[in-house]
Design a protein around this motif. Structure first.
Motif, PDB file in Angstrom:
ATOM      1  N   ILE A 164     -85.182  65.298  -6.125  1.00 63.72           N
ATOM      2  CA  ILE A 164     -84.769  65.459  -7.281  1.00 63.72           C
ATOM      3  C   ILE A 164     -83.865  64.231  -7.823  1.00 63.72           C
ATOM      4  N   HIS A 165     -83.077  63.509  -6.803  1.00 66.49           N
ATOM      5  CA  HIS A 165     -82.457  62.434  -7.072  1.00 66.49           C
ATOM      6  C   HIS A 165     -83.497  60.999  -7.357  1.00 66.49           C
ATOM      7  N   GLN A 166     -84.544  61.074  -6.634  1.00 64.97           N
ATOM      8  CA  GLN A 166     -85.490  59.950  -6.940  1.00 64.97           C
ATOM      9  C   GLN A 166     -86.114  60.137  -8.367  1.00 64.97           C
ATOM     10  N   LEU A 167     -86.248  61.601  -8.802  1.00 61.62           N
ATOM     11  CA  LEU A 167     -86.967  61.797 -10.287  1.00 61.62           C
ATOM     12  C   LEU A 167     -86.087  61.676 -11.318  1.00 61.62           C
ATOM     13  N   LYS A 168     -84.763  61.834 -10.878  1.00 63.85           N
ATOM     14  CA  LYS A 168     -83.688  61.753 -11.798  1.00 63.85           C
ATOM     15  C   LYS A 168     -83.516  60.111 -12.245  1.00 63.85           C
ATOM     16  N   GLN A 185     -92.947  85.226   7.564  1.00 65.54           N
ATOM     17  CA  GLN A 185     -92.093  86.056   8.736  1.00 65.54           C
ATOM     18  C   GLN A 185     -90.665  85.540   8.926  1.00 65.54           C
ATOM     19  N   THR A 186     -90.529  84.532   8.596  1.00 60.48           N
ATOM     20  CA  THR A 186     -88.964  83.734   8.787  1.00 60.48           C
ATOM     21  C   THR A 186     -88.107  84.015   7.687  1.00 60.48           C
ATOM     22  N   GLU A 187     -88.780  84.062   6.430  1.00 59.55           N
ATOM     23  CA  GLU A 187     -87.842  83.775   5.352  1.00 59.55           C
ATOM     24  C   GLU A 187     -88.581  84.712   4.056  1.00 59.55           C
ATOM     25  N   SER A 188     -88.074  84.957   3.068  1.00 52.10           N
ATOM     26  CA  SER A 188     -88.486  85.953   2.182  1.00 52.10           C
ATOM     27  C   SER A 188     -88.754  84.708   0.905  1.00 52.10           C
ATOM     28  N   TYR A 189     -89.720  84.929   0.054  1.00 50.57           N
ATOM     29  CA  TYR A 189     -90.043  84.058  -0.811  1.00 50.57           C
ATOM     30  C   TYR A 189     -88.751  83.982  -1.874  1.00 50.57           C
ATOM     31  N   GLU A 190     -88.144  85.186  -2.184  1.00 53.01           N
ATOM     32  CA  GLU A 190     -87.005  85.346  -3.028  1.00 53.01           C
ATOM     33  C   GLU A 190     -85.800  84.572  -2.520  1.00 53.01           C
ATOM     34  N   GLU A 191     -85.664  84.485  -1.143  1.00 50.63           N
ATOM     35  CA  GLU A 191     -84.564  83.475  -0.617  1.00 50.63           C
ATOM     36  C   GLU A 191     -84.753  82.139  -0.963  1.00 50.63           C
ATOM     37  N   GLY A 192     -86.128  81.661  -0.723  1.00 51.36           N
ATOM     38  CA  GLY A 192     -86.607  80.245  -0.840  1.00 51.36           C
ATOM     39  C   GLY A 192     -86.275  79.854  -2.548  1.00 51.36           C
ATOM     40  N   ILE A 193     -86.658  80.647  -3.494  1.00 51.22           N
ATOM     41  CA  ILE A 193     -86.589  80.443  -4.962  1.00 51.22           C
ATOM     42  C   ILE A 193     -84.918  80.428  -5.331  1.00 51.22           C
ATOM     43  N   GLU A 194     -84.372  81.035  -4.664  1.00 53.11           N
ATOM     44  CA  GLU A 194     -82.788  81.024  -5.066  1.00 53.11           C
ATOM     45  C   GLU A 194     -82.193  79.818  -4.462  1.00 53.11           C
ATOM     46  N   ALA A 195     -82.699  79.523  -3.354  1.00 52.51           N
ATOM     47  CA  ALA A 195     -82.270  78.166  -2.567  1.00 52.51           C
ATOM     48  C   ALA A 195     -82.617  76.983  -3.464  1.00 52.51           C
ATOM     49  N   ILE A 196     -83.800  76.763  -4.068  1.00 52.61           N
ATOM     50  CA  ILE A 196     -84.038  75.858  -4.795  1.00 52.61           C
ATOM     51  C   ILE A 196     -83.534  76.137  -6.302  1.00 52.61           C
ATOM     52  N   ARG A 197     -83.133  77.045  -6.735  1.00 50.35           N
ATOM     53  CA  ARG A 197     -82.284  77.461  -7.733  1.00 50.35           C
ATOM     54  C   ARG A 197     -81.015  76.664  -7.673  1.00 50.35           C
ATOM     55  N   VAL A 199     -80.054  74.262  -5.481  1.00 44.82           N
ATOM     56  CA  VAL A 199     -80.187  72.712  -5.475  1.00 44.82           C
ATOM     57  C   VAL A 199     -80.266  72.106  -6.924  1.00 44.82           C
ATOM     58  N   SER A 200     -81.114  72.818  -7.689  1.00 45.69           N
ATOM     59  CA  SER A 200     -81.638  72.322  -8.955  1.00 45.69           C
ATOM     60  C   SER A 200     -80.214  72.380  -9.847  1.00 45.69           C
ATOM     61  N   GLU A 201     -79.699  73.325  -9.824  1.00 49.71           N
ATOM     62  CA  GLU A 201     -78.265  73.638 -10.584  1.00 49.71           C
ATOM     63  C   GLU A 201     -77.212  72.468 -10.024  1.00 49.71           C
ATOM     64  N   ALA A 202     -77.157  72.428  -8.867  1.00 47.81           N
ATOM     65  CA  ALA A 202     -76.170  71.537  -8.179  1.00 47.81           C
ATOM     66  C   ALA A 202     -76.411  70.074  -8.725  1.00 47.81           C
ATOM     67  N   ASN A 203     -77.558  69.727  -9.405  1.00 46.91           N
ATOM     68  CA  ASN A 203     -78.023  68.627  -9.669  1.00 46.91           C
ATOM     69  C   ASN A 203     -78.155  68.532 -11.129  1.00 46.91           C
ATOM     70  N   TRP A 204     -77.642  69.661 -11.657  1.00 43.48           N
ATOM     71  CA  TRP A 204     -77.591  69.657 -13.298  1.00 43.48           C
ATOM     72  C   TRP A 204     -79.229  69.472 -13.759  1.00 43.48           C
ATOM     73  N   VAL A 205     -79.975  70.131 -12.955  1.00 44.10           N
ATOM     74  CA  VAL A 205     -81.493  69.911 -13.734  1.00 44.10           C
ATOM     75  C   VAL A 205     -82.074  71.394 -14.043  1.00 44.10           C
ATOM     76  N   TYR A 206     -82.571  71.478 -14.908  1.00 45.79           N
ATOM     77  CA  TYR A 206     -83.023  72.605 -15.718  1.00 45.79           C
ATOM     78  C   TYR A 206     -84.042  73.472 -14.583  1.00 45.79           C
ATOM     79  N   TYR A 207     -83.756  74.700 -14.353  1.00 43.74           N
ATOM     80  CA  TYR A 207     -84.738  75.368 -13.269  1.00 43.74           C
ATOM     81  C   TYR A 207     -85.482  76.336 -13.908  1.00 43.74           C
TER      82      TYR A 207
END
Length: 248
Positions: A164-168, A185-197, A199-207
């Motif tokens: 994200i920093h490189q793209l910004k 088996q180790t993590e849910s898709y929902e957990e992953g997408i919320e984690a990416i959200r 990171v995006s919001e912390a960098n002020w990038v629209y998700y």
């Protein structure tokens, strides 16, 4: 003398007729020009009225770019960086954008990175590859699906933050979306997408979160052998992005 008077009268009549014809031509021309201007204004107003209907799902910063593109007759280059093939949902979006806005508003380019992980995207300098396509708007898919079998979620988040920093740094409009669903088996898709959200919001990038479109049972949307999207899965993803860009 009478003949001279007759000539003068005839000349005056002829002169008056010429003047009248000239004035009538000028009036008709002026009215035609006014009609053309009025038509152009109406067309412009209608065009922008239509655009406001199409952009109702979009954030203001995208809407303003679209309106500016139309007003200045300068197409916007939308670069899609995704694991999907160009012939999948990106082609669906390209077709519908042209049908909705016309062929001179969006130029859509797809950079398909396939099965590369965030580690590999950093190593391949994907930001530089995107920059070479001269984007105005970047829609970047965070490759959760590619990462989950090879990297921990923490590693994915750290890498995504770097990407994200490189793209910004390109100083272009940037939006992030999650990958297609996957079964882990180790993590849910929902957990992953919320984690990416996060990171995006912390960098002020629209998700742009399409995760809610996927049903609990993914049988007809994901190939059970490869884990990739089926034709129907591509259509569903494409429909979501199309509706987001076109106000449907």
């Amino acid at each position: 003398m009478k003949a001279m008077v007759g000539v003068n009268v005839a000349a005056a009549v002829l002169c008056g007729a010429v003047v009248y014809a000239g004035m009538q031509h000028w009036q008709e021309k002026t009215e035609a020009q006014a009609s053309e201007v009025k038509t152009a204004v109406v067309h412009k107003e209608k065009q922008f009225s239509d655009v406001s209907a199409y952009t109702k799902n979009l954030p203001d910063f995208i809407t303003k770019q679209i309106e500016s593109s139309i007003a200045n007759k300068k197409p916007l280059t939308l670069v899609i960086a995704t694991s999907a093939k160009e012939a999948g949902w990106p082609q669906q979006l390209k077709k519908e954008l042209a049908a909705t806005y016309g062929s001179d508003v969006f130029t859509v380019k797809t950079l398909s990175y396939g099965s590369q992980t965030t580690d590999e995207l950093l190593s391949s300098h994907i930001a530089d590859q995107i920059d070479q396509l001269q984007p105005n708007i970047i829609l970047f898919e965070a490759p959760l699906k590619n990462d989950y079998q090879q990297l921990t979620l923490d590693e994915t988040l750290e890498n995504t933050d770097k990407l994200i920093h490189q793209l910004k740094d390109l100083k272009k409009t940037l939006m992030i979306q999650p990958s297609q669903p996957y079964i882990s088996q180790t993590e849910s898709y929902e957990e992953g997408i919320e984690a990416i959200r996060g990171v995006s919001e912390a960098n002020w990038v629209y998700y742009m979160n399409h995760s809610l479109i996927w049903p609990l049972h993914l049988g007809e949307y994901i190939n059970k052998d490869s884990g990739n999207l089926t034709k129907k899965g591509n259509e569903v993803w494409g429909e979501y992005v199309v509706n987001w860009f076109t106000g449907k």
